[in-house]
Design a protein around this motif. Structure first.
Motif, PDB file in Angstrom:
ATOM      1  N   SER A 186       0.953  -1.235   0.011  1.00 14.78           N
ATOM      2  CA  SER A 186      -0.050  -0.067  -0.223  1.00 14.78           C
ATOM      3  C   SER A 186       0.920   1.298  -0.053  1.00 14.78           C
ATOM      4  O   SER A 186       1.917   1.328   0.760  1.00 14.78           O
ATOM      5  N   SER A 187       0.512   2.259  -0.687  1.00 15.77           N
ATOM      6  CA  SER A 187       1.071   3.607  -0.630  1.00 15.77           C
ATOM      7  C   SER A 187       0.948   4.295   0.604  1.00 15.77           C
ATOM      8  O   SER A 187       1.733   5.155   1.045  1.00 15.77           O
ATOM      9  N   GLN A 188      -0.001   3.865   1.323  1.00 17.17           N
ATOM     10  CA  GLN A 188      -0.140   4.315   2.762  1.00 17.17           C
ATOM     11  C   GLN A 188       1.193   4.064   3.659  1.00 17.17           C
ATOM     12  O   GLN A 188       0.997   4.587   4.833  1.00 17.17           O
ATOM     13  N   PHE A 189       1.773   2.955   3.165  1.00 16.12           N
ATOM     14  CA  PHE A 189       3.041   2.599   4.133  1.00 16.12           C
ATOM     15  C   PHE A 189       4.230   3.455   3.827  1.00 16.12           C
ATOM     16  O   PHE A 189       5.262   3.552   4.491  1.00 16.12           O
ATOM     17  N   GLU A 190       4.161   4.502   3.008  1.00 16.11           N
ATOM     18  CA  GLU A 190       5.158   5.338   2.556  1.00 16.11           C
ATOM     19  C   GLU A 190       5.473   6.029   3.797  1.00 16.11           C
ATOM     20  O   GLU A 190       4.811   6.845   4.519  1.00 16.11           O
ATOM     21  N   GLY A 191       6.959   6.225   4.087  1.00 14.20           N
ATOM     22  CA  GLY A 191       7.348   6.821   5.208  1.00 14.20           C
ATOM     23  C   GLY A 191       7.253   6.183   6.663  1.00 14.20           C
ATOM     24  O   GLY A 191       7.526   6.741   7.490  1.00 14.20           O
TER      25      GLY A 191
END
Length: 120
Positions: A61-66
């Motif tokens: 998921s892109s929500q895991f970025e950072g």
């Protein structure tokens, strides 16, 4: 219904039961997943046939970025809070960003054999 996935020399069940479908729907909705595998590993444990108690999820998921790994896991656990309180005994999580997933070999390690819950 179970679909067997072979990874290495082990078989893993791609889950499609009621709880597995709930896990899949919740993770897809909450995390807008780019890739998601929900694997029922209950067959590897001393539970009745067809049980849905032990799962592995591979979530991209892109929500895991950072986010550090612990926060990714917390996000997955919070999303599945109801399932974890009502019958899901174990949840193994592989949480990656789309870049991490694309740059990896996309092979998920098999879970270890059940040791009977008491280190036997």
């Amino acid at each position: 219904m179970f679909i067997l996935l072979v990874q290495g020399s082990r078989k893993m069940s791609a889950a499609s039961g009621i709880i597995a479908n709930s896990i899949k729907t919740k993770l897809q909705t909450a995390l807008q997943t780019k890739h998601l595998d929900v694997i029922n590993e209950s067959y590897m444990h001393n539970v009745p046939k067809g049980a849905e108690t032990h799962f592995k999820v591979v979530v991209v998921s892109s929500q895991f970025e950072g986010l550090p790994l612990i926060k990714r896991h917390r996000l997955v656990n919070e999303t599945l809070k109801e399932e974890l309180q009502n019958g899901v005994h174990a949840l193994s999580i592989v949480a990656k960003t789309p870049d991490q997933w694309e740059s990896s070999d996309q092979i998920v390690e098999s879970s270890p054999n059940c040791r009977g819950g008491f280190g036997k």
